[in-house]
Design a protein around this motif. Structure first.
Motif, PDB file in Angstrom:
ATOM      1  N   THR A   2       0.841  -1.195   0.000  1.00 14.80           N
ATOM      2  CA  THR A   2       0.000   0.000   0.000  1.00 14.80           C
ATOM      3  C   THR A   2       0.876   1.244   0.000  1.00 14.80           C
ATOM      4  O   THR A   2       1.773   1.371   0.831  1.00 14.80           O
ATOM      5  CB  THR A   2      -0.904   0.027   1.250  1.00 14.80           C
ATOM      6  OG1 THR A   2      -1.753  -1.108   1.210  1.00 14.80           O
ATOM      7  CG2 THR A   2      -1.740   1.277   1.287  1.00 14.80           C
ATOM      8  N   ILE A   3       0.616   2.133  -0.932  1.00 15.04           N
ATOM      9  CA  ILE A   3       1.336   3.409  -0.981  1.00 15.04           C
ATOM     10  C   ILE A   3       0.307   4.515  -1.158  1.00 15.04           C
ATOM     11  O   ILE A   3      -0.429   4.547  -2.143  1.00 15.04           O
ATOM     12  CB  ILE A   3       2.347   3.463  -2.137  1.00 15.04           C
ATOM     13  CG1 ILE A   3       3.414   2.400  -1.949  1.00 15.04           C
ATOM     14  CG2 ILE A   3       2.973   4.849  -2.224  1.00 15.04           C
ATOM     15  CD1 ILE A   3       4.382   2.290  -3.096  1.00 15.04           C
ATOM     16  N   ASN A   4       0.241   5.402  -0.179  1.00 12.89           N
ATOM     17  CA  ASN A   4      -0.591   6.601  -0.250  1.00 12.89           C
ATOM     18  C   ASN A   4       0.297   7.790   0.091  1.00 12.89           C
ATOM     19  O   ASN A   4       1.307   7.640   0.765  1.00 12.89           O
ATOM     20  CB  ASN A   4      -1.764   6.504   0.731  1.00 12.89           C
ATOM     21  CG  ASN A   4      -2.714   5.396   0.351  1.00 12.89           C
ATOM     22  OD1 ASN A   4      -3.268   5.393  -0.735  1.00 12.89           O
ATOM     23  ND2 ASN A   4      -2.887   4.429   1.238  1.00 12.89           N
ATOM     24  N   ASN A   5      -0.085   8.953  -0.361  1.00 14.78           N
ATOM     25  CA  ASN A   5       0.723  10.157  -0.138  1.00 14.78           C
ATOM     26  C   ASN A   5      -0.082  11.232   0.576  1.00 14.78           C
ATOM     27  O   ASN A   5      -1.235  11.473   0.224  1.00 14.78           O
ATOM     28  CB  ASN A   5       1.192  10.735  -1.479  1.00 14.78           C
ATOM     29  CG  ASN A   5       2.034   9.763  -2.254  1.00 14.78           C
ATOM     30  OD1 ASN A   5       3.097   9.370  -1.804  1.00 14.78           O
ATOM     31  ND2 ASN A   5       1.557   9.351  -3.404  1.00 14.78           N
ATOM     32  N   LEU A   6       0.545  11.879   1.535  1.00 13.16           N
ATOM     33  CA  LEU A   6      -0.029  13.063   2.167  1.00 13.16           C
ATOM     34  C   LEU A   6       0.631  14.274   1.527  1.00 13.16           C
ATOM     35  O   LEU A   6       1.854  14.386   1.502  1.00 13.16           O
ATOM     36  CB  LEU A   6       0.256  13.075   3.671  1.00 13.16           C
ATOM     37  CG  LEU A   6      -0.630  12.201   4.522  1.00 13.16           C
ATOM     38  CD1 LEU A   6      -0.160  12.224   5.963  1.00 13.16           C
ATOM     39  CD2 LEU A   6      -2.060  12.657   4.429  1.00 13.16           C
ATOM     40  N   LEU A   7      -0.168  15.176   0.997  1.00 20.47           N
ATOM     41  CA  LEU A   7       0.333  16.365   0.326  1.00 20.47           C
ATOM     42  C   LEU A   7      -0.093  17.586   1.148  1.00 20.47           C
ATOM     43  O   LEU A   7      -1.197  18.093   0.990  1.00 20.47           O
ATOM     44  CB  LEU A   7      -0.242  16.446  -1.094  1.00 20.47           C
ATOM     45  CG  LEU A   7      -0.072  15.184  -1.945  1.00 20.47           C
ATOM     46  CD1 LEU A   7      -0.843  15.303  -3.241  1.00 20.47           C
ATOM     47  CD2 LEU A   7       1.385  14.909  -2.201  1.00 20.47           C
ATOM     48  N   PRO A   8       0.780  18.049   2.036  1.00 18.52           N
ATOM     49  CA  PRO A   8       0.382  19.145   2.930  1.00 18.52           C
ATOM     50  C   PRO A   8       0.442  20.507   2.259  1.00 18.52           C
ATOM     51  O   PRO A   8       1.323  20.789   1.457  1.00 18.52           O
ATOM     52  CB  PRO A   8       1.396  19.057   4.064  1.00 18.52           C
ATOM     53  CG  PRO A   8       2.615  18.480   3.424  1.00 18.52           C
ATOM     54  CD  PRO A   8       2.099  17.539   2.359  1.00 18.52           C
ATOM     55  N   ASP A  12       0.246  25.483  10.493  1.00 14.27           N
ATOM     56  CA  ASP A  12       0.666  26.435  11.528  1.00 14.27           C
ATOM     57  C   ASP A  12       1.953  25.960  12.196  1.00 14.27           C
ATOM     58  O   ASP A  12       1.932  25.262  13.202  1.00 14.27           O
ATOM     59  CB  ASP A  12      -0.453  26.605  12.565  1.00 14.27           C
ATOM     60  CG  ASP A  12      -0.150  27.705  13.558  1.00 14.27           C
ATOM     61  OD1 ASP A  12       0.844  28.431  13.378  1.00 14.27           O
ATOM     62  OD2 ASP A  12      -0.920  27.837  14.526  1.00 14.27           O
ATOM     63  N   THR A  13       3.060  26.336  11.599  1.00 14.71           N
ATOM     64  CA  THR A  13       4.380  26.006  12.140  1.00 14.71           C
ATOM     65  C   THR A  13       5.103  27.309  12.464  1.00 14.71           C
ATOM     66  O   THR A  13       4.685  28.387  12.032  1.00 14.71           O
ATOM     67  CB  THR A  13       5.207  25.219  11.105  1.00 14.71           C
ATOM     68  OG1 THR A  13       5.389  26.050   9.952  1.00 14.71           O
ATOM     69  CG2 THR A  13       4.509  23.924  10.698  1.00 14.71           C
ATOM     70  N   ASP A  39      -1.967  19.060  14.330  1.00 11.24           N
ATOM     71  CA  ASP A  39      -2.698  17.891  14.838  1.00 11.24           C
ATOM     72  C   ASP A  39      -3.586  17.276  13.759  1.00 11.24           C
ATOM     73  O   ASP A  39      -3.818  16.062  13.752  1.00 11.24           O
ATOM     74  CB  ASP A  39      -3.550  18.266  16.048  1.00 11.24           C
ATOM     75  CG  ASP A  39      -2.720  18.513  17.292  1.00 11.24           C
ATOM     76  OD1 ASP A  39      -1.546  18.083  17.329  1.00 11.24           O
ATOM     77  OD2 ASP A  39      -3.240  19.139  18.231  1.00 11.24           O
ATOM     78  N   GLU A  40      -4.079  18.105  12.837  1.00 16.66           N
ATOM     79  CA  GLU A  40      -4.900  17.588  11.744  1.00 16.66           C
ATOM     80  C   GLU A  40      -4.073  16.703  10.819  1.00 16.66           C
ATOM     81  O   GLU A  40      -4.538  15.652  10.361  1.00 16.66           O
ATOM     82  CB  GLU A  40      -5.526  18.735  10.959  1.00 16.66           C
ATOM     83  CG  GLU A  40      -6.552  19.508  11.756  1.00 16.66           C
ATOM     84  CD  GLU A  40      -7.015  20.777  11.076  1.00 16.66           C
ATOM     85  OE1 GLU A  40      -8.243  20.974  11.008  1.00 16.66           O
ATOM     86  OE2 GLU A  40      -6.151  21.566  10.612  1.00 16.66           O
ATOM     87  N   MET A  41      -2.845  17.122  10.553  1.00 16.74           N
ATOM     88  CA  MET A  41      -1.955  16.308   9.719  1.00 16.74           C
ATOM     89  C   MET A  41      -1.622  15.006  10.430  1.00 16.74           C
ATOM     90  O   MET A  41      -1.629  13.930   9.819  1.00 16.74           O
ATOM     91  CB  MET A  41      -0.675  17.082   9.387  1.00 16.74           C
ATOM     92  CG  MET A  41       0.330  16.283   8.575  1.00 16.74           C
ATOM     93  SD  MET A  41      -0.230  15.741   6.953  1.00 16.74           S
ATOM     94  CE  MET A  41      -0.151  17.257   6.047  1.00 16.74           C
ATOM     95  N   GLY A  42      -1.353  15.096  11.730  1.00 19.70           N
ATOM     96  CA  GLY A  42      -1.055  13.892  12.496  1.00 19.70           C
ATOM     97  C   GLY A  42      -2.222  12.919  12.521  1.00 19.70           C
ATOM     98  O   GLY A  42      -2.034  11.703  12.412  1.00 19.70           O
ATOM     99  N   ILE A  61      -3.533  12.379  -0.849  1.00 19.10           N
ATOM    100  CA  ILE A  61      -4.439  13.094   0.037  1.00 19.10           C
ATOM    101  C   ILE A  61      -3.927  14.525   0.162  1.00 19.10           C
ATOM    102  O   ILE A  61      -2.905  14.786   0.785  1.00 19.10           O
ATOM    103  CB  ILE A  61      -4.506  12.428   1.432  1.00 19.10           C
ATOM    104  CG1 ILE A  61      -4.756  10.913   1.322  1.00 19.10           C
ATOM    105  CG2 ILE A  61      -5.543  13.121   2.302  1.00 19.10           C
ATOM    106  CD1 ILE A  61      -6.032  10.519   0.645  1.00 19.10           C
ATOM    107  N   LEU A  62      -4.635  15.448  -0.464  1.00 20.00           N
ATOM    108  CA  LEU A  62      -4.245  16.856  -0.485  1.00 20.00           C
ATOM    109  C   LEU A  62      -4.878  17.569   0.703  1.00 20.00           C
ATOM    110  O   LEU A  62      -6.094  17.725   0.773  1.00 20.00           O
ATOM    111  CB  LEU A  62      -4.688  17.499  -1.799  1.00 20.00           C
ATOM    112  CG  LEU A  62      -4.360  18.972  -1.999  1.00 20.00           C
ATOM    113  CD1 LEU A  62      -2.862  19.209  -1.936  1.00 20.00           C
ATOM    114  CD2 LEU A  62      -4.917  19.439  -3.333  1.00 20.00           C
ATOM    115  N   MET A  63      -4.053  17.978   1.639  1.00 20.49           N
ATOM    116  CA  MET A  63      -4.523  18.690   2.838  1.00 20.49           C
ATOM    117  C   MET A  63      -4.048  20.133   2.739  1.00 20.49           C
ATOM    118  O   MET A  63      -3.009  20.500   3.281  1.00 20.49           O
ATOM    119  CB  MET A  63      -3.975  18.023   4.097  1.00 20.49           C
ATOM    120  CG  MET A  63      -4.513  16.628   4.317  1.00 20.49           C
ATOM    121  SD  MET A  63      -4.020  15.952   5.902  1.00 20.49           S
ATOM    122  CE  MET A  63      -4.959  16.999   7.008  1.00 20.49           C
ATOM    123  N   ASP A  64      -4.815  20.950   2.017  1.00 19.82           N
ATOM    124  CA  ASP A  64      -4.397  22.334   1.802  1.00 19.82           C
ATOM    125  C   ASP A  64      -5.492  23.346   2.112  1.00 19.82           C
ATOM    126  O   ASP A  64      -5.388  24.510   1.757  1.00 19.82           O
ATOM    127  CB  ASP A  64      -3.900  22.523   0.377  1.00 19.82           C
ATOM    128  CG  ASP A  64      -4.998  22.428  -0.668  1.00 19.82           C
ATOM    129  OD1 ASP A  64      -6.124  22.013  -0.311  1.00 19.82           O
ATOM    130  OD2 ASP A  64      -4.741  22.766  -1.820  1.00 19.82           O
TER     131      ASP A  64
END
Length: 72
Positions: A2-8, A12-13, A39-42, A61-64
């Motif tokens: 299984t390979i999935n990608n998180l694209l941030p 807030d850093t 925390d949302e990314m985590g 998964i685009l988290m923008d």
């Protein structure tokens, strides 16, 4: 396998907080109207590593906060 990608997108850093003009620009253009909370990314990462997504594979998964206008 299984390979999935998180694209941030913007989160807030400390680095982003030190650049207020960039933060204003990004939050003004995002559908969410804000930057992401780390925390949302985590939580998304934990979810993707859980047994609940055993059938999900090959996804980006685009988290923008809606910055990318592909679905709008």
């Amino acid at each position: 396998m299984t390979i999935n990608n998180l694209l941030p997108g913007p989160f807030d850093t400390g680095r982003l907080r030190n650049s207020k003009e960039i933060t204003r620009h990004l939050t003004g253009n995002a559908v969410a109207g804000r930057v992401g909370d780390p925390d949302e990314m985590g939580a998304m990462c934990a979810f993707l590593c859980s047994r609940h997504v055993g059938y999900l594979t090959g996804q980006n998964i685009l988290m923008d906060g809606g910055l990318y206008p592909g679905s709008f």
